[in-house]
Design a protein around this motif. Structure first.
Motif, PDB file in Angstrom:
ATOM      1  N   VAL A 173      51.926  37.557  40.717  1.00 23.33           N
ATOM      2  CA  VAL A 173      50.572  37.541  40.187  1.00 23.33           C
ATOM      3  C   VAL A 173      49.810  36.519  41.024  1.00 23.33           C
ATOM      4  O   VAL A 173      50.118  35.324  41.003  1.00 23.33           O
ATOM      5  CB  VAL A 173      50.540  37.146  38.701  1.00 23.33           C
ATOM      6  CG1 VAL A 173      49.091  37.044  38.216  1.00 23.33           C
ATOM      7  CG2 VAL A 173      51.305  38.146  37.859  1.00 23.33           C
ATOM      8  N   LEU A 174      48.843  36.996  41.787  1.00 25.45           N
ATOM      9  CA  LEU A 174      48.043  36.120  42.644  1.00 25.45           C
ATOM     10  C   LEU A 174      46.858  35.613  41.835  1.00 25.45           C
ATOM     11  O   LEU A 174      46.053  36.405  41.333  1.00 25.45           O
ATOM     12  CB  LEU A 174      47.574  36.872  43.884  1.00 25.45           C
ATOM     13  CG  LEU A 174      48.686  37.508  44.732  1.00 25.45           C
ATOM     14  CD1 LEU A 174      48.093  38.134  45.991  1.00 25.45           C
ATOM     15  CD2 LEU A 174      49.753  36.489  45.100  1.00 25.45           C
ATOM     16  N   VAL A 175      46.776  34.294  41.698  1.00 27.17           N
ATOM     17  CA  VAL A 175      45.778  33.668  40.831  1.00 27.17           C
ATOM     18  C   VAL A 175      44.842  32.814  41.688  1.00 27.17           C
ATOM     19  O   VAL A 175      45.165  31.668  42.034  1.00 27.17           O
ATOM     20  CB  VAL A 175      46.452  32.799  39.750  1.00 27.17           C
ATOM     21  CG1 VAL A 175      45.401  32.244  38.786  1.00 27.17           C
ATOM     22  CG2 VAL A 175      47.514  33.594  38.988  1.00 27.17           C
ATOM     23  N   PRO A 176      43.684  33.360  42.076  1.00 26.06           N
ATOM     24  CA  PRO A 176      42.733  32.553  42.848  1.00 26.06           C
ATOM     25  C   PRO A 176      42.074  31.520  41.937  1.00 26.06           C
ATOM     26  O   PRO A 176      41.712  31.817  40.793  1.00 26.06           O
ATOM     27  CB  PRO A 176      41.713  33.594  43.330  1.00 26.06           C
ATOM     28  CG  PRO A 176      41.775  34.690  42.309  1.00 26.06           C
ATOM     29  CD  PRO A 176      43.187  34.722  41.809  1.00 26.06           C
ATOM     30  N   VAL A 177      41.943  30.303  42.445  1.00 22.08           N
ATOM     31  CA  VAL A 177      41.279  29.250  41.665  1.00 22.08           C
ATOM     32  C   VAL A 177      40.157  28.651  42.493  1.00 22.08           C
ATOM     33  O   VAL A 177      40.105  28.794  43.713  1.00 22.08           O
ATOM     34  CB  VAL A 177      42.275  28.157  41.207  1.00 22.08           C
ATOM     35  CG1 VAL A 177      43.300  28.733  40.246  1.00 22.08           C
ATOM     36  CG2 VAL A 177      42.970  27.493  42.397  1.00 22.08           C
ATOM     37  N   HIS A 178      39.262  27.962  41.785  1.00 19.78           N
ATOM     38  CA  HIS A 178      37.996  27.545  42.383  1.00 19.78           C
ATOM     39  C   HIS A 178      38.162  26.562  43.532  1.00 19.78           C
ATOM     40  O   HIS A 178      37.481  26.666  44.562  1.00 19.78           O
ATOM     41  CB  HIS A 178      37.098  26.928  41.296  1.00 19.78           C
ATOM     42  CG  HIS A 178      35.712  26.624  41.759  1.00 19.78           C
ATOM     43  ND1 HIS A 178      35.303  25.378  42.164  1.00 19.78           N
ATOM     44  CD2 HIS A 178      34.634  27.439  41.914  1.00 19.78           C
ATOM     45  CE1 HIS A 178      34.035  25.415  42.526  1.00 19.78           C
ATOM     46  NE2 HIS A 178      33.601  26.650  42.387  1.00 19.78           N
TER      47      HIS A 178
END
Length: 306
Positions: A173-178
Protein backbone atom coordinates in the motif's frame (compact mmCIF):
# COMPACT_ATOMS: atom_id res chain seq x y z
CA UNK A 1 29.89 -26.23 7.99
CA UNK A 2 28.49 -23.61 5.64
CA UNK A 3 29.97 -20.19 4.88
CA UNK A 4 27.91 -17.06 5.38
CA UNK A 5 28.49 -13.31 5.23
CA UNK A 6 26.62 -10.24 6.42
CA UNK A 7 26.31 -7.32 4.02
CA UNK A 8 24.92 -3.83 4.56
CA UNK A 9 22.94 -3.10 1.41
CA UNK A 10 21.94 0.13 -0.33
CA UNK A 11 24.88 1.85 1.32
CA UNK A 12 28.63 2.05 0.87
CA UNK A 13 29.14 2.61 4.61
CA UNK A 14 29.28 -0.18 7.16
CA UNK A 15 26.55 -0.18 9.83
CA UNK A 16 24.14 1.76 7.62
CA UNK A 17 21.66 0.56 5.00
CA UNK A 18 19.79 -2.74 5.31
CA UNK A 19 21.69 -5.72 6.78
CA UNK A 20 21.46 -9.00 4.88
CA UNK A 21 22.66 -12.52 5.67
CA UNK A 22 24.00 -14.40 2.63
CA UNK A 23 24.36 -18.18 3.08
CA UNK A 24 26.56 -19.83 0.43
CA UNK A 25 26.39 -23.41 -0.81
CA UNK A 26 22.93 -23.91 0.68
CA UNK A 27 21.72 -26.79 -1.52
CA UNK A 28 21.67 -29.24 1.38
CA UNK A 29 19.21 -27.26 3.51
CA UNK A 30 15.51 -28.11 3.59
CA UNK A 31 12.80 -25.47 3.43
CA UNK A 32 12.25 -25.78 7.17
CA UNK A 33 15.97 -25.40 7.89
CA UNK A 34 16.22 -22.29 5.72
CA UNK A 35 13.28 -20.74 7.55
CA UNK A 36 14.82 -21.62 10.92
CA UNK A 37 18.19 -20.15 9.90
CA UNK A 38 16.47 -16.94 8.78
CA UNK A 39 14.80 -16.72 12.19
CA UNK A 40 18.19 -17.31 13.81
CA UNK A 41 19.81 -14.41 11.94
CA UNK A 42 16.72 -12.33 12.79
CA UNK A 43 17.33 -9.85 9.97
CA UNK A 44 14.67 -8.52 7.63
CA UNK A 45 15.84 -11.05 5.01
CA UNK A 46 18.29 -13.91 4.61
CA UNK A 47 19.24 -15.12 1.13
CA UNK A 48 20.42 -18.65 0.40
CA UNK A 49 22.73 -19.19 -2.58
CA UNK A 50 22.21 -22.52 -4.39
CA UNK A 51 23.41 -24.19 -7.57
CA UNK A 52 21.51 -22.74 -10.54
CA UNK A 53 19.13 -24.96 -12.48
CA UNK A 54 20.55 -23.48 -15.69
CA UNK A 55 24.34 -24.00 -15.70
CA UNK A 56 24.76 -20.81 -17.72
CA UNK A 57 23.38 -18.79 -14.80
CA UNK A 58 25.40 -17.55 -11.83
CA UNK A 59 23.29 -18.84 -8.92
CA UNK A 60 19.83 -19.69 -7.67
CA UNK A 61 18.53 -17.62 -4.76
CA UNK A 62 15.92 -18.33 -2.12
CA UNK A 63 14.88 -15.38 0.02
CA UNK A 64 13.38 -15.68 3.50
CA UNK A 65 12.10 -13.20 6.04
CA UNK A 66 11.84 -14.39 9.64
CA UNK A 67 8.28 -15.52 8.83
CA UNK A 68 8.12 -16.75 5.20
CA UNK A 69 9.78 -17.13 1.82
CA UNK A 70 9.54 -14.27 -0.70
CA UNK A 71 9.43 -14.70 -4.48
CA UNK A 72 11.56 -11.60 -4.98
CA UNK A 73 13.18 -8.82 -2.96
CA UNK A 74 15.48 -5.98 -3.86
CA UNK A 75 18.08 -5.77 -1.14
CA UNK A 76 18.74 -9.57 -1.16
CA UNK A 77 19.17 -9.40 -4.95
CA UNK A 78 21.67 -6.53 -4.76
CA UNK A 79 23.54 -8.01 -1.79
CA UNK A 80 23.67 -11.55 -3.18
CA UNK A 81 24.80 -10.34 -6.61
CA UNK A 82 27.73 -8.50 -5.03
CA UNK A 83 28.51 -11.39 -2.66
CA UNK A 84 28.49 -14.00 -5.44
CA UNK A 85 30.68 -11.79 -7.64
CA UNK A 86 33.13 -11.21 -4.80
CA UNK A 87 33.43 -14.94 -4.08
CA UNK A 88 33.99 -15.65 -7.75
CA UNK A 89 36.90 -13.21 -7.77
CA UNK A 90 38.29 -14.72 -4.57
CA UNK A 91 39.18 -11.30 -3.21
CA UNK A 92 41.46 -10.56 -6.16
CA UNK A 93 39.95 -7.28 -7.37
CA UNK A 94 41.90 -5.26 -9.97
CA UNK A 95 42.96 -1.76 -8.95
CA UNK A 96 40.41 -0.23 -11.31
CA UNK A 97 37.62 -2.58 -10.20
CA UNK A 98 35.80 -5.33 -12.07
CA UNK A 99 32.51 -5.31 -13.98
CA UNK A 100 30.45 -8.41 -14.68
CA UNK A 101 26.93 -9.47 -15.59
CA UNK A 102 25.10 -12.20 -13.67
CA UNK A 103 21.83 -14.04 -14.15
CA UNK A 104 20.26 -14.98 -10.82
CA UNK A 105 17.39 -17.45 -10.57
CA UNK A 106 14.67 -16.35 -8.12
CA UNK A 107 11.19 -17.72 -7.51
CA UNK A 108 9.74 -14.85 -9.56
CA UNK A 109 11.99 -15.78 -12.51
CA UNK A 110 15.49 -15.01 -13.85
CA UNK A 111 16.92 -11.66 -12.74
CA UNK A 112 19.70 -10.02 -14.76
CA UNK A 113 22.24 -8.07 -12.66
CA UNK A 114 25.14 -5.84 -13.62
CA UNK A 115 27.76 -5.79 -10.86
CA UNK A 116 30.80 -3.64 -10.20
CA UNK A 117 33.25 -4.77 -7.53
CA UNK A 118 35.57 -2.04 -6.22
CA UNK A 119 38.94 -2.54 -4.52
CA UNK A 120 37.74 -0.44 -1.56
CA UNK A 121 35.40 -3.28 -0.59
CA UNK A 122 32.08 -1.71 -1.57
CA UNK A 123 30.29 -3.09 -4.59
CA UNK A 124 27.45 -1.78 -6.74
CA UNK A 125 24.75 -3.90 -8.39
CA UNK A 126 21.85 -2.95 -10.61
CA UNK A 127 19.17 -5.41 -11.68
CA UNK A 128 16.36 -5.42 -14.23
CA UNK A 129 12.92 -5.83 -12.70
CA UNK A 130 11.71 -9.33 -13.57
CA UNK A 131 8.13 -8.05 -13.41
CA UNK A 132 6.96 -4.48 -13.98
CA UNK A 133 4.87 -2.83 -11.29
CA UNK A 134 1.10 -3.04 -11.71
CA UNK A 135 -1.75 -1.48 -9.80
CA UNK A 136 -3.99 -3.94 -7.97
CA UNK A 137 -7.69 -3.49 -7.41
CA UNK A 138 -8.49 -2.84 -3.76
CA UNK A 139 -10.91 -0.89 -1.62
CA UNK A 140 -8.66 1.29 0.50
CA UNK A 141 -10.01 3.93 2.86
CA UNK A 142 -7.29 6.57 3.37
CA UNK A 143 -8.79 7.44 6.77
CA UNK A 144 -8.36 3.84 7.95
CA UNK A 145 -4.80 3.76 6.61
CA UNK A 146 -4.13 7.00 8.48
CA UNK A 147 -5.38 5.52 11.76
CA UNK A 148 -3.13 2.48 11.31
CA UNK A 149 -0.12 4.71 10.61
CA UNK A 150 -0.85 7.46 13.14
CA UNK A 151 -1.41 10.07 10.40
CA UNK A 152 -4.08 12.75 10.17
CA UNK A 153 -6.21 12.88 6.98
CA UNK A 154 -4.69 16.22 5.88
CA UNK A 155 -1.19 14.67 6.02
CA UNK A 156 -2.01 11.97 3.45
CA UNK A 157 -1.60 12.70 -0.26
CA UNK A 158 0.37 15.28 -2.21
CA UNK A 159 -0.30 16.83 -5.62
CA UNK A 160 -2.34 14.13 -7.39
CA UNK A 161 -0.69 11.18 -5.57
CA UNK A 162 -3.26 9.11 -3.69
CA UNK A 163 -3.17 5.95 -1.54
CA UNK A 164 -3.04 2.92 -3.86
CA UNK A 165 -2.00 -0.73 -4.01
CA UNK A 166 0.88 -1.76 -6.31
CA UNK A 167 3.04 -4.85 -6.76
CA UNK A 168 6.09 -5.87 -8.77
CA UNK A 169 6.06 -9.27 -7.06
CA UNK A 170 5.47 -8.11 -3.46
CA UNK A 171 2.37 -5.99 -2.68
CA UNK A 172 2.56 -2.57 -1.01
CA UNK A 173 0.00 0.00 0.00
CA UNK A 174 1.73 3.16 -1.21
CA UNK A 175 0.89 6.03 1.13
CA UNK A 176 1.93 9.47 -0.16
CA UNK A 177 2.32 12.05 2.60
CA UNK A 178 2.62 15.80 2.52
CA UNK A 179 6.22 16.26 3.70
CA UNK A 180 9.19 14.94 5.69
CA UNK A 181 7.52 15.85 8.99
CA UNK A 182 4.51 13.67 8.19
CA UNK A 183 6.77 10.81 7.13
CA UNK A 184 8.75 11.09 10.37
CA UNK A 185 5.52 11.04 12.38
CA UNK A 186 4.30 7.70 10.94
CA UNK A 187 4.09 4.72 13.31
CA UNK A 188 2.48 1.46 12.25
CA UNK A 189 0.07 -0.33 14.59
CA UNK A 190 0.34 -4.03 13.78
CA UNK A 191 -3.22 -4.76 14.94
CA UNK A 192 -4.74 -1.83 13.02
CA UNK A 193 -2.73 -2.58 9.90
CA UNK A 194 -3.88 -6.19 9.87
CA UNK A 195 -7.46 -4.97 10.21
CA UNK A 196 -7.42 -2.43 7.34
CA UNK A 197 -4.69 -3.50 4.89
CA UNK A 198 -5.75 -5.21 1.64
CA UNK A 199 -4.45 -8.47 0.26
CA UNK A 200 -2.34 -8.53 -2.89
CA UNK A 201 -0.75 -11.44 -4.75
CA UNK A 202 -1.99 -13.72 -1.98
CA UNK A 203 -0.40 -11.82 0.90
CA UNK A 204 -1.25 -8.96 3.22
CA UNK A 205 0.24 -5.82 1.69
CA UNK A 206 3.03 -3.95 3.46
CA UNK A 207 2.90 -0.21 4.19
CA UNK A 208 5.15 2.16 2.23
CA UNK A 209 5.04 5.83 3.19
CA UNK A 210 6.68 8.30 0.80
CA UNK A 211 7.01 12.00 0.01
CA UNK A 212 8.98 14.10 -2.43
CA UNK A 213 12.50 15.29 -1.64
CA UNK A 214 14.58 14.11 1.25
CA UNK A 215 17.25 14.83 3.81
CA UNK A 216 19.88 14.04 1.18
CA UNK A 217 19.92 16.74 -1.50
CA UNK A 218 20.20 14.10 -4.26
CA UNK A 219 17.01 12.29 -3.19
CA UNK A 220 13.91 12.40 -5.36
CA UNK A 221 11.75 10.69 -2.71
CA UNK A 222 11.94 9.96 1.01
CA UNK A 223 10.36 6.67 2.14
CA UNK A 224 9.62 4.40 5.09
CA UNK A 225 8.40 0.77 4.99
CA UNK A 226 6.49 -1.09 7.71
CA UNK A 227 5.80 -4.84 7.74
CA UNK A 228 4.82 -5.76 11.32
CA UNK A 229 3.17 -9.02 10.22
CA UNK A 230 6.50 -10.27 8.85
CA UNK A 231 8.48 -9.42 11.96
CA UNK A 232 9.67 -6.08 10.55
CA UNK A 233 8.34 -3.13 12.54
CA UNK A 234 10.32 -1.03 10.02
CA UNK A 235 12.73 -1.81 7.19
CA UNK A 236 15.69 0.49 6.42
CA UNK A 237 15.76 -0.16 2.64
CA UNK A 238 13.24 -2.01 0.48
CA UNK A 239 14.03 -2.60 -3.19
CA UNK A 240 10.76 -4.42 -3.86
CA UNK A 241 8.87 -1.37 -2.57
CA UNK A 242 10.89 0.92 -4.85
CA UNK A 243 9.95 -1.48 -7.65
CA UNK A 244 6.25 -1.11 -6.78
CA UNK A 245 6.65 2.67 -6.48
CA UNK A 246 7.93 2.87 -10.07
CA UNK A 247 4.42 2.10 -11.31
CA UNK A 248 2.82 4.74 -9.11
CA UNK A 249 5.37 7.37 -10.16
CA UNK A 250 4.60 6.68 -13.81
CA UNK A 251 0.84 6.65 -13.13
CA UNK A 252 0.60 9.82 -11.03
CA UNK A 253 3.43 11.89 -12.52
CA UNK A 254 2.70 11.02 -16.16
CA UNK A 255 6.29 10.24 -17.08
CA UNK A 256 7.22 11.06 -20.66
CA UNK A 257 9.28 9.03 -23.10
CA UNK A 258 12.92 8.47 -22.16
CA UNK A 259 14.92 7.55 -19.08
CA UNK A 260 14.01 8.87 -15.64
CA UNK A 261 16.78 8.48 -13.05
CA UNK A 262 15.59 8.78 -9.46
CA UNK A 263 17.06 8.27 -5.99
CA UNK A 264 14.96 7.07 -3.05
CA UNK A 265 16.26 7.55 0.49
CA UNK A 266 15.02 5.29 3.29
CA UNK A 267 16.06 4.30 6.81
CA UNK A 268 16.82 7.87 7.91
CA UNK A 269 14.49 7.72 10.92
CA UNK A 270 16.10 4.41 11.96
CA UNK A 271 19.64 5.80 11.89
CA UNK A 272 20.46 3.48 8.95
CA UNK A 273 20.34 5.80 5.91
CA UNK A 274 20.01 4.05 2.55
CA UNK A 275 20.01 5.19 -1.07
CA UNK A 276 18.16 3.19 -3.73
CA UNK A 277 18.74 4.05 -7.40
CA UNK A 278 15.64 3.71 -9.56
CA UNK A 279 15.70 4.03 -13.37
CA UNK A 280 12.41 4.05 -15.26
CA UNK A 281 12.51 3.80 -19.05
CA UNK A 282 9.40 4.85 -20.95
CA UNK A 283 8.60 4.06 -24.57
CA UNK A 284 5.88 6.47 -25.56
CA UNK A 285 3.42 6.59 -22.68
CA UNK A 286 4.23 3.13 -21.29
CA UNK A 287 6.95 1.86 -18.97
CA UNK A 288 9.25 -0.43 -20.95
CA UNK A 289 12.03 -1.19 -18.50
CA UNK A 290 12.86 -0.57 -14.83
CA UNK A 291 16.20 -1.02 -13.04
CA UNK A 292 17.02 -0.85 -9.34
CA UNK A 293 20.53 -0.52 -7.97
CA UNK A 294 22.64 0.30 -4.99
CA UNK A 295 25.85 -0.31 -3.13
CA UNK A 296 26.64 -3.01 -0.57
CA UNK A 297 29.54 -3.59 1.79
CA UNK A 298 30.51 -6.76 3.67
CA UNK A 299 30.63 -6.28 7.44
CA UNK A 300 30.97 -9.83 8.82
CA UNK A 301 31.54 -13.44 7.80
CA UNK A 302 31.53 -16.83 9.47
CA UNK A 303 30.37 -20.46 9.35
CA UNK A 304 27.07 -22.08 10.18
CA UNK A 305 27.55 -25.23 12.24
CA UNK A 306 24.18 -26.72 11.24
Amino acid sequence: MTDYAIYDVFTGTALAGNPLAVVFGADHYSDAQMQAIAREFNLSETVFVLTPENPAHSARLRIFTTARELPFAGHPTVGAAIAVAGRRLGGEVPANGMDMVQMLEEAIGPVRCAVRISPDGAGFAEFDLPRLSRQLEAEIAPADIGVALGLDPHEIGFENHRVSLWSAGVPFVLVPVHDLAAAAKAECSAAEWERVAPMGDGHLAFAYVYCRGGVNHTSSFHARMFAPGDGMPEDPATGSAAAALSGAIHHFDGLTEGNHALVIEQGVEMGRPSLIHLHIDCAGTEVSHVRIGGKAVRVAEGKLLV
